[in-house]
Design a protein around this motif. Structure first.
Motif, PDB file in Angstrom:
ATOM      1  N   GLN A 145       0.827  -1.202   0.000  1.00 18.21           N
ATOM      2  CA  GLN A 145       0.000   0.000   0.000  1.00 18.21           C
ATOM      3  C   GLN A 145       0.866   1.259   0.000  1.00 18.21           C
ATOM      4  O   GLN A 145       0.616   2.200  -0.732  1.00 18.21           O
ATOM      5  N   PHE A 146       1.924   1.248   0.842  1.00 19.13           N
ATOM      6  CA  PHE A 146       2.834   2.392   0.893  1.00 19.13           C
ATOM      7  C   PHE A 146       3.424   2.667  -0.485  1.00 19.13           C
ATOM      8  O   PHE A 146       3.537   3.816  -0.909  1.00 19.13           O
ATOM      9  N   MET A 147       3.823   1.601  -1.170  1.00 18.03           N
ATOM     10  CA  MET A 147       4.475   1.809  -2.459  1.00 18.03           C
ATOM     11  C   MET A 147       3.500   2.347  -3.477  1.00 18.03           C
ATOM     12  O   MET A 147       3.866   3.167  -4.320  1.00 18.03           O
ATOM     13  N   ARG A 188       3.048   6.060  -2.843  1.00 16.45           N
ATOM     14  CA  ARG A 188       4.220   6.757  -3.314  1.00 16.45           C
ATOM     15  C   ARG A 188       4.159   6.983  -4.822  1.00 16.45           C
ATOM     16  O   ARG A 188       4.432   8.053  -5.325  1.00 16.45           O
ATOM     17  N   ASP A 230      -5.364  15.742 -11.013  1.00 16.23           N
ATOM     18  CA  ASP A 230      -3.942  15.459 -10.770  1.00 16.23           C
ATOM     19  C   ASP A 230      -3.709  13.957 -10.709  1.00 16.23           C
ATOM     20  O   ASP A 230      -4.522  13.174 -11.154  1.00 16.23           O
ATOM     21  N   HIS A 231      -2.572  13.544 -10.135  1.00 17.30           N
ATOM     22  CA  HIS A 231      -2.181  12.127 -10.077  1.00 17.30           C
ATOM     23  C   HIS A 231      -2.143  11.499 -11.463  1.00 17.30           C
ATOM     24  O   HIS A 231      -2.648  10.392 -11.670  1.00 17.30           O
ATOM     25  N   LYS A 266      -0.357   9.641 -14.676  1.00 13.06           N
ATOM     26  CA  LYS A 266       0.719   8.649 -14.787  1.00 13.06           C
ATOM     27  C   LYS A 266       2.005   9.376 -15.173  1.00 13.06           C
ATOM     28  O   LYS A 266       1.976  10.381 -15.886  1.00 13.06           O
ATOM     29  N   ALA A 326       2.678  10.682 -18.938  1.00 10.20           N
ATOM     30  CA  ALA A 326       1.419  10.773 -19.678  1.00 10.20           C
ATOM     31  C   ALA A 326       1.440  12.006 -20.585  1.00 10.20           C
ATOM     32  O   ALA A 326       1.960  13.060 -20.218  1.00 10.20           O
ATOM     33  N   ASN A 327       0.885  11.864 -21.785  1.00 10.47           N
ATOM     34  CA  ASN A 327       0.815  12.981 -22.722  1.00 10.47           C
ATOM     35  C   ASN A 327      -0.547  13.670 -22.656  1.00 10.47           C
ATOM     36  O   ASN A 327      -0.663  14.840 -22.978  1.00 10.47           O
ATOM     37  N   TYR A 328      -1.585  12.911 -22.287  1.00 10.89           N
ATOM     38  CA  TYR A 328      -2.931  13.461 -22.276  1.00 10.89           C
ATOM     39  C   TYR A 328      -3.567  13.232 -20.911  1.00 10.89           C
ATOM     40  O   TYR A 328      -3.296  12.222 -20.249  1.00 10.89           O
ATOM     41  N   CYS A 329      -4.424  14.152 -20.509  1.00 10.31           N
ATOM     42  CA  CYS A 329      -5.118  14.018 -19.237  1.00 10.31           C
ATOM     43  C   CYS A 329      -6.046  12.806 -19.292  1.00 10.31           C
ATOM     44  O   CYS A 329      -6.788  12.630 -20.260  1.00 10.31           O
ATOM     45  N   TYR A 330      -6.006  11.958 -18.240  1.00  8.60           N
ATOM     46  CA  TYR A 330      -6.846  10.755 -18.238  1.00  8.60           C
ATOM     47  C   TYR A 330      -8.319  11.111 -18.077  1.00  8.60           C
ATOM     48  O   TYR A 330      -9.205  10.313 -18.350  1.00  8.60           O
ATOM     49  N   ASN A 331      -8.582  12.328 -17.600  1.00  8.16           N
ATOM     50  CA  ASN A 331      -9.957  12.696 -17.278  1.00  8.16           C
ATOM     51  C   ASN A 331     -10.657  13.405 -18.433  1.00  8.16           C
ATOM     52  O   ASN A 331     -11.778  13.076 -18.783  1.00  8.16           O
ATOM     53  N   CYS A 332      -9.959  14.404 -19.061  1.00  4.87           N
ATOM     54  CA  CYS A 332     -10.629  15.195 -20.093  1.00  4.87           C
ATOM     55  C   CYS A 332      -9.950  15.063 -21.454  1.00  4.87           C
ATOM     56  O   CYS A 332     -10.442  15.596 -22.451  1.00  4.87           O
ATOM     57  N   GLY A 333      -8.820  14.368 -21.539  1.00  9.51           N
ATOM     58  CA  GLY A 333      -8.167  14.179 -22.830  1.00  9.51           C
ATOM     59  C   GLY A 333      -7.354  15.378 -23.290  1.00  9.51           C
ATOM     60  O   GLY A 333      -6.788  15.377 -24.382  1.00  9.51           O
TER      61      GLY A 333
END
Lengths: 274, 274, 274, 274
Positions: free
Chosen positions: B236-238, B241, B256-257, B259, B262-269
């Motif tokens: 869980q700790f890892m 992190r 936020d958070h 990857k 990442a090149n594109y936002c996972y939420n809005c693209g």
């Protein structure tokens, strides 16, 4: 450039022997010192065993005098070898060196302070200085680095554990009562830490059912929360490993995290120059 | 906007001093409180040691009265500083504050309840409130978050361990018999938990060969299954992190958070600029 | 389609109540059973405490008879509710159910076998069956899966530890001699396991310097090699986590390992359909 | 190609039976040997228990003679089956085999050396040789590999712990004094290791408040620093796993252990087809 009776040349030579480990003379000095330290620690230990002291007290006393004189000479040499010896004298190792030498003289001058003689065991700390010549430094630096980076979290954890132990220790004192082994709160807190850390001496044990029930909760807590420091340190070690692994970046496609010793980029096949 | 004899202005000032930690006055109040709490805990501990109580009982009693009066004033001030004090009074810290103050008064009014006096150790819990001014909050929040996310698995693990201990404890009772230290099933279960958590007091030990054999199995189990909570928390700790390592925020939707890489936002693209 | 005196319809209804947990009747049955099991375990425990048995022996005996009759009825109902009850009767839970019921009858018929009465504690194992209605199954399956995948390595580890303990136990027997607490090899092995697992009862302790030296080595080994199962299980947990994390693949650029709940591909910005 | 009275053909056959595990004869030999070893270890253990020796001493002596003769024959066969037996004789297992056989003969020839008889427990080490036929080898190799790669760090850690124990042990000796259980420095160091590793026998316990305070620090240290070896080994296990997880082999240069998702070989730059 002369200072007193010691020539700069002599001081330089002494410095090379005492403070450096890469020359043959320096290496020999370090190994000899390591040998004397170990002998001296063994002597301190043997002297504390009554039966051995009665049989071989004389030999041990002679050995102690030889060692003390050697350490005294070394201490003087360390000061002489430096232009500005004050930094050394008040450094951690400077104080350890002094404490390694003094007890025997104090023992002669003030026999009443004889119990101080065991301070000589601090000589052992000097072993860490000699390790500068070993490959151990790299490994221990990595260990220390990982521990340092987790130190705030470990401090929070230890702080919480200590407060918990004080509260639970007081609770055990209330439950078991002053007539049992839990005779006062400090002793109860001592017992709680003995139990929580899963040491469990058994010199004090709960006898009331309620006390045993609370003990069981303390034990299971202790058994479980050891996961916290372990998890913290492990996560830190793994991060260290990842960060240190390979810092090369492909000049063509900019990808990183190459394998150690890779010749070609795993992503675009471009040649990697070392 | 007045309420009784206390002006809004005075209440506001009091509120800043008592409940806030960012102003000089608030910080001074917190440090003073921390000091009094520690003094009071040390006094409670010393009082429980018979030899100290006999020698310095009078001084400790005076100190206790001063501390009790200070805590009483603080408790009244905390209530006065709030417009709607009921929330505070029935909150966790409100009850702790009351329990920190009451025992001395109860001790005077009903001397027969003297054993309650040690409840004052709960004052220590108040230390956690003062920690709001420290950098510890961030670290402890991370620890708590990781523990919370593993809580179902840890509960399953503890539940299984407890059932195991009840079964094995009963088994040990059958094997060793009521004439040995394993005099009844609750005590046998207590012993099993002492052994499984590797505490091992030694107040009760198996004497029959079969009992020792079962003990050995319990010990090896306890030695091995500690890997489970440790593994859970570490994993869980890892994860925490990794998730927290990327600090980029999407300029479009503010999520936020992301990857790493990442090149594109996972939420809005939306495209993320590096 | 009738079979004996029990109609198919009745059997189906009974099956729904007893074996299923999703209907209101099934859920009520499970909760009632859980309640009776816990009461019965508490009764078994209390009965083993001499002082309680002397005071409340009659009430406990009555409670035991009621519980036994309830379990008997349940056992019969479980058999009746199935068309082919043999599978159940010889299954793990079938045998546990029988062992939960029989001891009281045996106790009446053959009073000499009274010590078997504690077998009733096995009733507790039935709790695991009821857990099928809980969210615990998912978590415990994950735990079991991780442990199963590490089982060969854990077996190798335990096997090596056991052989080590036999060798070291024999060594301690040779060193300390049969006149000490290390009176024979099996007891010495028992002591070695107590020490290696860091339990440390203290019922047997080495007294010779050489014995204490070997003990120290055993302890440090035990302190160190616990890292092995912990490391294995942790590594397995983390792999599970990675593998289970997110199996979606971007239909445009084929990249995987998306964040849970991501709407857009982190690599090409393509919309991900859920 | 003959050598003495043993034909090459006979030697080859013997070699297949004794040293190989893949043929039916070899497998049967290994299983029979495993059986004899286990019987012999059980006999050694039982013989050490006084009550059993008095009752069944005769049977055990006969069993021991049969086992000794079997082992003698096996030892001779192992030498005969090899063209150059010296390598075997002075190998680890060659010496273990000899030590497994000799004690009984020595016991007859020199009855005064009877205490050596327990050396027969070393026979157990032979079990590891037989394991070559099992799937255990792979798993144990992985374990050993991971431990080997962490060995410098583990050595640094153990070295630091040992020095710490010597210093703290001496400190405890100074605090508790020679009149307590801490009668000399070696014993105090023994106690410190017992405490730091959380074993906690309880044969020696601190009685002075200062001694208990230092003990508490030792315990918390021991409880915390176990995270270090655990973290090291876990991090190593996970790295092993990652490196071994990708099973692709470069079709051009045959190198393996590619990164997951690599498009080009890290060694020769050849394109890897997925």
């Amino acid at each position: 450039m002369k200072k007193g009776i010691i020539s700069d040349d002599f001081r330089k030579k002494l410095h090379v022997i005492i403070y450096e480990a890469d020359t043959p003379a320096g290496r020999f000095f370090d190994l000899a010192l390591l040998f004397v330290i170990i002998i001296s620690i063994v002597a301190v230990m043997l002297e504390s065993v009554t039966s051995i002291r009665l049989l071989h007290g004389k030999e041990l006393a002679i050995a102690e005098w030889i060692i003390t004189i050697l350490f005294t000479l070394e201490y003087i040499a360390r000061i002489v070898a430096l232009k500005k010896p004050l930094n050394y004298i008040f450094s951690f190792y400077g104080i350890i060196d002094l404490l390694s030498t003094l007890p025997k003289y104090i023992d002669v001058l003030f026999p009443g302070l004889g119990f101080l003689i065991s301070i000589r065991a601090l000589r052992l700390l000097r072993v860490f200085r000699i390790l500068k010549l070993s490959q151990f430094v790299g490994a221990s630096n990595q260990l220390l680095m990982a521990l340092k980076k987790s130190r705030v979290k470990i401090a929070v954890f230890l702080f919480t554990v200590v407060i918990l132990c004080i509260i639970l220790g007081t609770l055990m004192f209330i439950i078991e009562g002053p007539e049992s082994g839990f005779s006062n709160i400090p002793v109860s807190i001592y017992w709680t830490i003995v139990t929580l850390t899963t040491v469990g001496f058994g010199d004090i044990t709960p006898v009331t059912p309620l006390g045993q029930f609370v003990s069981v909760i303390i034990m299971i807590m202790g058994y479980g929360i050891i996961a916290v420091p372990t998890g913290l340190v492990t996560a830190q070690f793994m991060q260290e490993r990842n960060e240190n692994s390979n810092t090369q970046v492909c000049p063509n496609c900019n990808s990183d995290h190459h394998k150690d010793g890779a010749n070609y980029c795993y992503n675009c096949g471009h040649h990697l120059h070392h």
